[in-house]
Every structure is written in C-alpha cells, then in structure tokens.
Design a protein around this motif. Sequence first.
Motif, PDB file in Angstrom:
ATOM      1  N   LYS A  88       0.792  -1.179  -0.078  1.00 43.30           N
ATOM      2  CA  LYS A  88      -0.010   0.074   0.102  1.00 43.30           C
ATOM      3  C   LYS A  88       0.721   1.320  -0.104  1.00 43.30           C
ATOM      4  CE  LYS A  88      -2.175   1.376   3.601  1.00 43.30           C
ATOM      5  NZ  LYS A  88      -2.111   3.068   4.156  1.00 43.30           N
ATOM      6  N   LYS A  89       0.373   2.146  -1.032  1.00 44.77           N
ATOM      7  CA  LYS A  89       1.198   3.537  -0.924  1.00 44.77           C
ATOM      8  C   LYS A  89       0.231   4.509  -0.681  1.00 44.77           C
ATOM      9  CE  LYS A  89       3.717   6.579  -4.101  1.00 44.77           C
ATOM     10  NZ  LYS A  89       4.203   6.595  -5.436  1.00 44.77           N
ATOM     11  N   VAL A 132     -11.564   1.827   5.339  1.00 42.51           N
ATOM     12  CA  VAL A 132     -11.801   2.270   4.134  1.00 42.51           C
ATOM     13  C   VAL A 132     -13.308   2.714   3.660  1.00 42.51           C
ATOM     14  CG1 VAL A 132      -9.780   0.853   2.896  1.00 42.51           C
ATOM     15  CG2 VAL A 132     -12.419   0.068   2.796  1.00 42.51           C
ATOM     16  N   LEU A 133     -13.597   3.586   3.009  1.00 44.53           N
ATOM     17  CA  LEU A 133     -14.803   4.046   2.619  1.00 44.53           C
ATOM     18  C   LEU A 133     -15.253   3.537   1.155  1.00 44.53           C
ATOM     19  CD1 LEU A 133     -14.755   7.956   3.162  1.00 44.53           C
ATOM     20  CD2 LEU A 133     -15.852   6.165   4.829  1.00 44.53           C
ATOM     21  N   LEU A 189      -6.258  10.755   2.872  1.00 45.13           N
ATOM     22  CA  LEU A 189      -7.540  10.229   2.389  1.00 45.13           C
ATOM     23  C   LEU A 189      -7.581   9.154   1.170  1.00 45.13           C
ATOM     24  CD1 LEU A 189      -9.569  13.461   3.033  1.00 45.13           C
ATOM     25  CD2 LEU A 189      -9.436  11.424   4.611  1.00 45.13           C
ATOM     26  N   ASN A 190      -6.443   9.145   0.745  1.00 39.17           N
ATOM     27  CA  ASN A 190      -6.174   8.294  -0.533  1.00 39.17           C
ATOM     28  C   ASN A 190      -5.109   7.498  -0.415  1.00 39.17           C
ATOM     29  OD1 ASN A 190      -8.307   9.474  -2.574  1.00 39.17           O
ATOM     30  ND2 ASN A 190      -7.638  11.234  -1.594  1.00 39.17           N
ATOM     31  N   ALA A 191      -5.211   6.160  -0.965  1.00 32.93           N
ATOM     32  CA  ALA A 191      -4.113   5.305  -1.013  1.00 32.93           C
ATOM     33  C   ALA A 191      -4.303   4.388  -2.405  1.00 32.93           C
ATOM     34  CB  ALA A 191      -3.851   4.356   0.084  1.00 32.93           C
ATOM     35  N   VAL A 192      -3.011   3.667  -2.699  1.00 30.13           N
ATOM     36  CA  VAL A 192      -3.157   2.999  -3.841  1.00 30.13           C
ATOM     37  C   VAL A 192      -2.511   1.369  -3.477  1.00 30.13           C
ATOM     38  CG1 VAL A 192      -2.239   2.201  -6.044  1.00 30.13           C
ATOM     39  CG2 VAL A 192      -2.704   4.789  -5.540  1.00 30.13           C
ATOM     40  N   VAL A 193      -3.055   0.409  -3.682  1.00 33.50           N
ATOM     41  CA  VAL A 193      -2.780  -0.873  -3.441  1.00 33.50           C
ATOM     42  C   VAL A 193      -2.467  -1.438  -4.567  1.00 33.50           C
ATOM     43  CG1 VAL A 193      -3.491  -3.185  -2.511  1.00 33.50           C
ATOM     44  CG2 VAL A 193      -4.236  -1.137  -1.148  1.00 33.50           C
ATOM     45  N   PHE A 215      -5.145  -0.655  -7.353  1.00 35.09           N
ATOM     46  CA  PHE A 215      -6.515  -0.308  -6.794  1.00 35.09           C
ATOM     47  C   PHE A 215      -6.562   0.910  -6.065  1.00 35.09           C
ATOM     48  CE2 PHE A 215      -6.905  -4.762  -7.425  1.00 35.09           C
ATOM     49  CZ  PHE A 215      -8.074  -5.010  -7.749  1.00 35.09           C
ATOM     50  N   ASP A 216      -7.485   1.973  -6.227  1.00 29.06           N
ATOM     51  CA  ASP A 216      -7.451   3.187  -5.455  1.00 29.06           C
ATOM     52  C   ASP A 216      -8.438   2.881  -4.340  1.00 29.06           C
ATOM     53  OD1 ASP A 216      -6.010   4.715  -7.048  1.00 29.06           O
ATOM     54  OD2 ASP A 216      -7.761   5.235  -8.537  1.00 29.06           O
TER      55      ASP A 216
END
Length: 438
Positions: A5-6, A86-87, A11-15, A109-110
């Motif tokens: 995960k980055k 997560v939302l 509020l936002n990340a990329v897996v 994935f966002d």
Amino acid sequence: MDITKKDIDALNAVVTVEIKKEDYEGEVKKVLANYRKTANIPGFRKGHIPMGMVKKQYGQAVLVEEVNKLLQGGLQKFLTEEKLDVLGNPLPKNENEIDWKSEDFTFEFDLGMSPKFEVDVTKKAITNYKVVADDKMLDNQVKTIRKQYGKLTSKDKAEKGDEITGTFSNEEKGVEKSTTLELDELKGKSQIKALTGAKVGDVITLKTKGMFAEDHEIQKHIGLTPEDAKDVDELTFKVEEVNTREMAEMNQELFDKLFGEGVVKSEADLKSKIKEDAEKQFEQQSDQKMLNDVVESLIENTKFDLPKEFLERWIQVSSEKPMTDEEAKAEYERSEKGLRYQLIEGKLRAENNLQASFEELKEYSRGMIKAQMAQFGQMDPSDEELDNIAARIMSNQEEVQRMGEQLNTNKLLQFFKEKAKLKTKEVTYEKFIKEAYE
C-alpha cells in the motif's frame, strides 16, 4: 502474491497486487484437467480430448477466472489484516492495461480512506423539551371523553354545539369527502352562519378559505392538503345527519369504562391519569426532537475532510444504471451529509460500546412480548413462555434487524441524554409544536 500500500495523502491510497505464475498455475492446471474429463468436443470421446485443445479452447477464460479469484481473496485478506478503515470498495486503477497473455500480473486499486476525527457531544447546547399537559389540555381531554361516551340524539336542524355529518364536494377539483364535524370546530363566521339552522338534505355552498383554524382540519374533513386547498375557492356540503351529543356524567361508571374497575375514583384522579399517559407520549416526541437536533449539531460541528473525488467515482461505478460524471457529483452532494453522520455515529458506537449484543436483543424481545401480552390481560407469563416466543422472534432475520435498529437507537438516545450538553425547557404541547416544528 505480493500486496503493498502506498499513501497518496491522508484520505487516498493505492494498493498494488502482484500475482506471479506460480501463484495460480497449480489451480489453473487442476481446473483444465477437470475440463478435459467432462468437456464435450465434437470428434473426441469424453475424457480423451488432447490437453492442447482444452488449453486452446478454455485456457484463457480459466486463467482470468482463477487470477481474479486469487486477486479478490488476497485483497480482502490484506484489508482485514492491515485493519484498513476504507470507504466504499477498492476501485480498479489499471484494469484496461492488463495483458492476459503474460505470465505475471500487476493490479492497482484506489482506496478511499476513512478520515481521522474526534467527536465532542458537548460542543453545542441542545434544547431538551419537557412537555407538560397543562390545565387547558386536560380540560379539553375530559370534554372529549365525555362527548365520546355521551348519548347521541338526532335533530331536525343544526344549532351551536351540534355535530353535522355530510359530504364535501367539488367535481372540478375531484373533492368527494364524507365527514362529521362540529359547528364549534369551524373558524369562519360565514361558514358557521351558513350551517346554523341547516337541515338534513340541504346542500350548502361554503367558502374554503378560513373555514378551519388549523391546517390539519382541512386534511381531516375535506381530504385536501393545505396547499391544494388554496386552489379550491368553494365547496358544496350536503347535510346527511344532524346530532346533538349529551355529555356523559363524571361518575364511577365512566371511570371504570376508561381504566378498569376502581383504578380512577374521581375527576382529579382522571385528570392525573390523563396527564401521566399524555406526558409519556410527549416524552417520545421530545426525545425524537432532541435526537434529531443532536445529530444535526454533530454533523455541523464535527469537521473532517472526505475523499470526494474517490467517492464520486465509487458512486458512479457502483450505480445500477449508467451515470455521468455530473450525475455522480450531484448524487455525492445529496448523500454527503448522511455519509458524514454514518462515520460520526459509527465512531460513537465503537468508542462507547453502543452496539446491541445478542443477549440484549433477546432481553429486549422478552420485554416487548411481556408488554404485548399485558394488553390482552396476561400479566404474569412464565419464563418458559417468554423464552419460547422470543426464540421464534430471534429466528426471524427481518424481525431481529428491526429490533436491533430500535435498541441501537435507544442506546444512542440514552447516551446523548447522559453525555450531551442539554438545557431542559418545560413547555406545553402547543408551545412545543410551535417551537420545534414551525
């Protein structure tokens, strides 16, 4: 399989999920071997199809299916183990770039992350209404009861205090409403004058404007909303019955009819009982008003940001019908307030143990059963009876969900009563309605 995960921001990340050939190869071979045994291909006996032909016909589809199974299972496990709040759901970022002819795959994935915030239920003072039944209300209730249990006598023509049964009509506006009204209910002098002296069979034209003092009477007697009634200038009223009601005497016979033998023994007792019952009902209304006001205050005063762009995309992707970017933005605007409160309420429940347990639900159902049985005269049911009925209720998923919502609301209400900054204000019911809803 490797998952990382980055964080893009708070509020936002990329897996990123990396799947290699050795992760899926065994399962793909197993599925294709099974296909070879069961597939029907013209020119070959079942079970004797060359594996090369099976791979050519089914290999790509099986590969995609098995990789996706691995992907979804691994992603869900990662979110759970990492305890990521997560939302919505992860949104594919590079699905159109995947080359299914290669052996190794990288999926992105966002994620929309739940914001960090604190909830302070004491930040703003909220009015907690204590609604009391005043003497005027009690006198009116006694009068209503005496009329209800009094003697009804028919008359030839209407006079002050009489009841008139008839039908309001206006063919053009589609009005056709049978009703019974008292002359004393009417506010308009012209309408009162027109109906005074009216006889059975008379058809009288009445002005709609100003007929009743309260808007709800328009709905009750004419069948129109106050807004619709503004478009109706006149109505005809056909008189079908005229009655006078002799009020019931204030005696023990009346008291026993109302509350059971010997429960009420005087007019003072009667008013006390009416006051007690009315104020219990008022408490439910004032509690709901307080709950609504606390919720509004929390939404207004609990500040945090949301991953707006992510949520707009998620709304668009998860919609049952195709949705444009503009429609998704509009839907987000409509739902943002509700989402904010879901997050606030969820945090309150988690931090203060406000979620109903199974045992609490079971006990709550027993209380409901006892109350219902008491209404039918069964005042002391056995524990075995209660447990048997409760078990049937608890086996009904919809009923359990309904009770859970009620109990959770009650727990939240009690929490606000104990912890929120409340200022109690004692008012009559009439003033409560005016202050709270007008």
